[in-house]
Motif scaffolding. Sequence first.
Motif, PDB file in Angstrom:
ATOM      1  N   MET A  38       1.160  -1.023   0.058  1.00  0.00           N
ATOM      2  CA  MET A  38      -0.083  -0.021  -0.029  1.00  0.00           C
ATOM      3  C   MET A  38       0.847   1.339  -0.068  1.00  0.00           C
ATOM      4  N   ARG A  39       1.975   1.320   0.824  1.00  0.00           N
ATOM      5  CA  ARG A  39       2.722   2.546   0.915  1.00  0.00           C
ATOM      6  C   ARG A  39       3.417   2.768  -0.526  1.00  0.00           C
ATOM      7  N   LEU A  40       3.707   1.761  -1.302  1.00  0.00           N
ATOM      8  CA  LEU A  40       4.475   1.971  -2.486  1.00  0.00           C
ATOM      9  C   LEU A  40       3.525   3.168  -3.594  1.00  0.00           C
ATOM     10  N   HIS A  41       2.113   3.018  -2.973  1.00  0.00           N
ATOM     11  CA  HIS A  41       1.182   3.913  -4.002  1.00  0.00           C
ATOM     12  C   HIS A  41       1.415   5.357  -3.961  1.00  0.00           C
ATOM     13  N   GLY A  42       1.357   5.935  -2.627  1.00  0.00           N
ATOM     14  CA  GLY A  42       1.220   7.333  -2.310  1.00  0.00           C
ATOM     15  C   GLY A  42       2.518   8.131  -2.974  1.00  0.00           C
ATOM     16  N   PRO A  43       3.846   7.762  -2.483  1.00  0.00           N
ATOM     17  CA  PRO A  43       4.878   8.464  -2.870  1.00  0.00           C
ATOM     18  C   PRO A  43       5.189   8.609  -4.575  1.00  0.00           C
ATOM     19  N   SER A  44       5.030   7.302  -5.039  1.00  0.00           N
ATOM     20  CA  SER A  44       5.429   6.959  -6.363  1.00  0.00           C
ATOM     21  C   SER A  44       4.497   7.679  -7.313  1.00  0.00           C
ATOM     22  N   LYS A  45       3.078   7.966  -6.969  1.00  0.00           N
ATOM     23  CA  LYS A  45       2.285   8.720  -7.783  1.00  0.00           C
ATOM     24  C   LYS A  45       2.316  10.219  -7.365  1.00  0.00           C
ATOM     25  N   ILE A  46       2.238  10.474  -6.338  1.00  0.00           N
ATOM     26  CA  ILE A  46       2.117  12.028  -5.934  1.00  0.00           C
ATOM     27  C   ILE A  46       3.272  12.688  -5.777  1.00  0.00           C
ATOM     28  N   SER A  47       4.457  12.116  -5.336  1.00  0.00           N
ATOM     29  CA  SER A  47       5.542  13.066  -5.132  1.00  0.00           C
ATOM     30  C   SER A  47       6.193  13.783  -6.505  1.00  0.00           C
ATOM     31  N   THR A  48       6.074  13.014  -7.712  1.00  0.00           N
ATOM     32  CA  THR A  48       6.315  13.406  -9.001  1.00  0.00           C
ATOM     33  C   THR A  48       5.578  14.744  -9.296  1.00  0.00           C
ATOM     34  N   LEU A  49       4.344  14.423  -9.016  1.00  0.00           N
ATOM     35  CA  LEU A  49       3.394  15.371  -9.455  1.00  0.00           C
ATOM     36  C   LEU A  49       3.494  16.837  -8.529  1.00  0.00           C
ATOM     37  N   GLY A  50       3.858  16.556  -7.134  1.00  0.00           N
ATOM     38  CA  GLY A  50       4.267  17.639  -6.453  1.00  0.00           C
ATOM     39  C   GLY A  50       5.449  18.400  -6.909  1.00  0.00           C
ATOM     40  N   VAL A  51       6.642  17.701  -7.112  1.00  0.00           N
ATOM     41  CA  VAL A  51       7.779  18.262  -7.682  1.00  0.00           C
ATOM     42  C   VAL A  51       7.596  19.035  -8.903  1.00  0.00           C
ATOM     43  N   GLY A  52       6.841  18.165  -9.709  1.00  0.00           N
ATOM     44  CA  GLY A  52       6.470  18.892 -11.093  1.00  0.00           C
ATOM     45  C   GLY A  52       5.750  20.270 -10.916  1.00  0.00           C
ATOM     46  N   CYS A  53       4.808  20.281 -10.042  1.00  0.00           N
ATOM     47  CA  CYS A  53       4.155  21.688  -9.968  1.00  0.00           C
ATOM     48  C   CYS A  53       5.208  22.689  -9.441  1.00  0.00           C
ATOM     49  N   VAL A  54       5.959  22.324  -8.547  1.00  0.00           N
ATOM     50  CA  VAL A  54       6.900  23.368  -8.193  1.00  0.00           C
ATOM     51  C   VAL A  54       7.845  23.944  -9.217  1.00  0.00           C
ATOM     52  N   LEU A  55       8.169  22.991 -10.045  1.00  0.00           N
ATOM     53  CA  LEU A  55       9.287  23.128 -11.071  1.00  0.00           C
ATOM     54  C   LEU A  55       8.641  24.118 -12.136  1.00  0.00           C
ATOM     55  N   LEU A  56       7.067  23.793 -12.603  1.00  0.00           N
ATOM     56  CA  LEU A  56       6.482  24.638 -13.411  1.00  0.00           C
ATOM     57  C   LEU A  56       6.532  25.937 -12.717  1.00  0.00           C
ATOM     58  N   ALA A  57       6.188  26.000 -11.475  1.00  0.00           N
ATOM     59  CA  ALA A  57       6.199  27.425 -10.798  1.00  0.00           C
ATOM     60  C   ALA A  57       7.621  28.139 -10.889  1.00  0.00           C
ATOM     61  N   SER A  58       8.472  27.362 -10.951  1.00  0.00           N
ATOM     62  CA  SER A  58      10.013  27.889 -11.113  1.00  0.00           C
ATOM     63  C   SER A  58      10.123  28.466 -12.436  1.00  0.00           C
ATOM     64  N   ILE A  59       9.689  27.529 -13.472  1.00  0.00           N
ATOM     65  CA  ILE A  59       9.614  27.985 -14.928  1.00  0.00           C
ATOM     66  C   ILE A  59       9.236  29.366 -15.166  1.00  0.00           C
ATOM     67  N   ALA A  60       7.802  29.269 -14.654  1.00  0.00           N
ATOM     68  CA  ALA A  60       7.095  30.958 -14.702  1.00  0.00           C
ATOM     69  C   ALA A  60       8.020  31.758 -14.174  1.00  0.00           C
ATOM     70  N   TYR A  61       8.437  31.703 -12.867  1.00  0.00           N
ATOM     71  CA  TYR A  61       8.972  32.805 -12.216  1.00  0.00           C
ATOM     72  C   TYR A  61      10.340  33.124 -12.978  1.00  0.00           C
ATOM     73  N   PHE A  62      11.185  32.274 -13.425  1.00  0.00           N
ATOM     74  CA  PHE A  62      12.357  32.895 -14.052  1.00  0.00           C
ATOM     75  C   PHE A  62      12.198  33.231 -15.453  1.00  0.00           C
ATOM     76  N   SER A  63      10.970  32.830 -15.934  1.00  0.00           N
ATOM     77  CA  SER A  63      10.701  33.451 -17.193  1.00  0.00           C
ATOM     78  C   SER A  63      10.286  34.782 -17.192  1.00  0.00           C
TER      79      SER A  63
END
Lengths: 133, 89
Positions: A38-63
């Motif tokens: 069960m524990r494998l589900h949470g991080p492997s699905k959600i954490s990449t999405l979370g870091v993806g959102c933060v990196l999108l914010a970083s792209i927008a900020y530096f642009s």
Amino acid sequence: MIALYTLMEGIIAFFLIAGSIFALIGSLGLARMKDFYMRLHGPSKISTLGVGCVLLASIAYFSLLDGGPSLRELLITIFLFITAPVSAHLLSKSALHQKLERDPRTRGNPEELQEDDDERTLEETPQGSSKLP
Amino acid sequence: MLDFALKISVALFAIAIVLNLYRVAVGPSLPDRILALDTMYVNSIALIVLFGIWLGHRTYFEAALLIAMLGFVSTVAVCKYLLRGDIIE
């Protein structure tokens, strides 16, 4: 021009908050769930999405800071999206190899976790001397 | 508004890393600990990127890229060690 800056600031703030909430939910799942499968589900699905959102914010900020597109953070996003399934697959394979215990509510009956009686008979069968010299 | 959002998201990522540390310390088996470390490096990438946004600096991007590559390689290496008893056969 000021309206554009305000709009971009709102978009960046939204992505930051959304990404951190996603990462927090994934880590909460890692801490709270019952067994490894069960524990494998949470991080492997959600954490990449979370870091993806933060990196999108970083792209927008530096642009916004440069006045032109700055797409270097996409490298990290693509790398994480490629590697996260590979590491999750290897982790589940090693968990099956170690025959970890599972919660009775965890579904599925994989081959690796079944009690096998064939092992005994395989060991007891005589090896048979080879006819070759 | 951006300052406020940055502070909130740094706090949430810090809570997430503390939860991962709890799983590293408690986790009953080895794959649990590897999974928690894997999640922890992904979260630390986000923390470094947030720090770069906070300072308005571009230098921290390379550090985040390095952590991403080394974290993936180390996760694969430890999993191969658990599976095979050897890393490079």
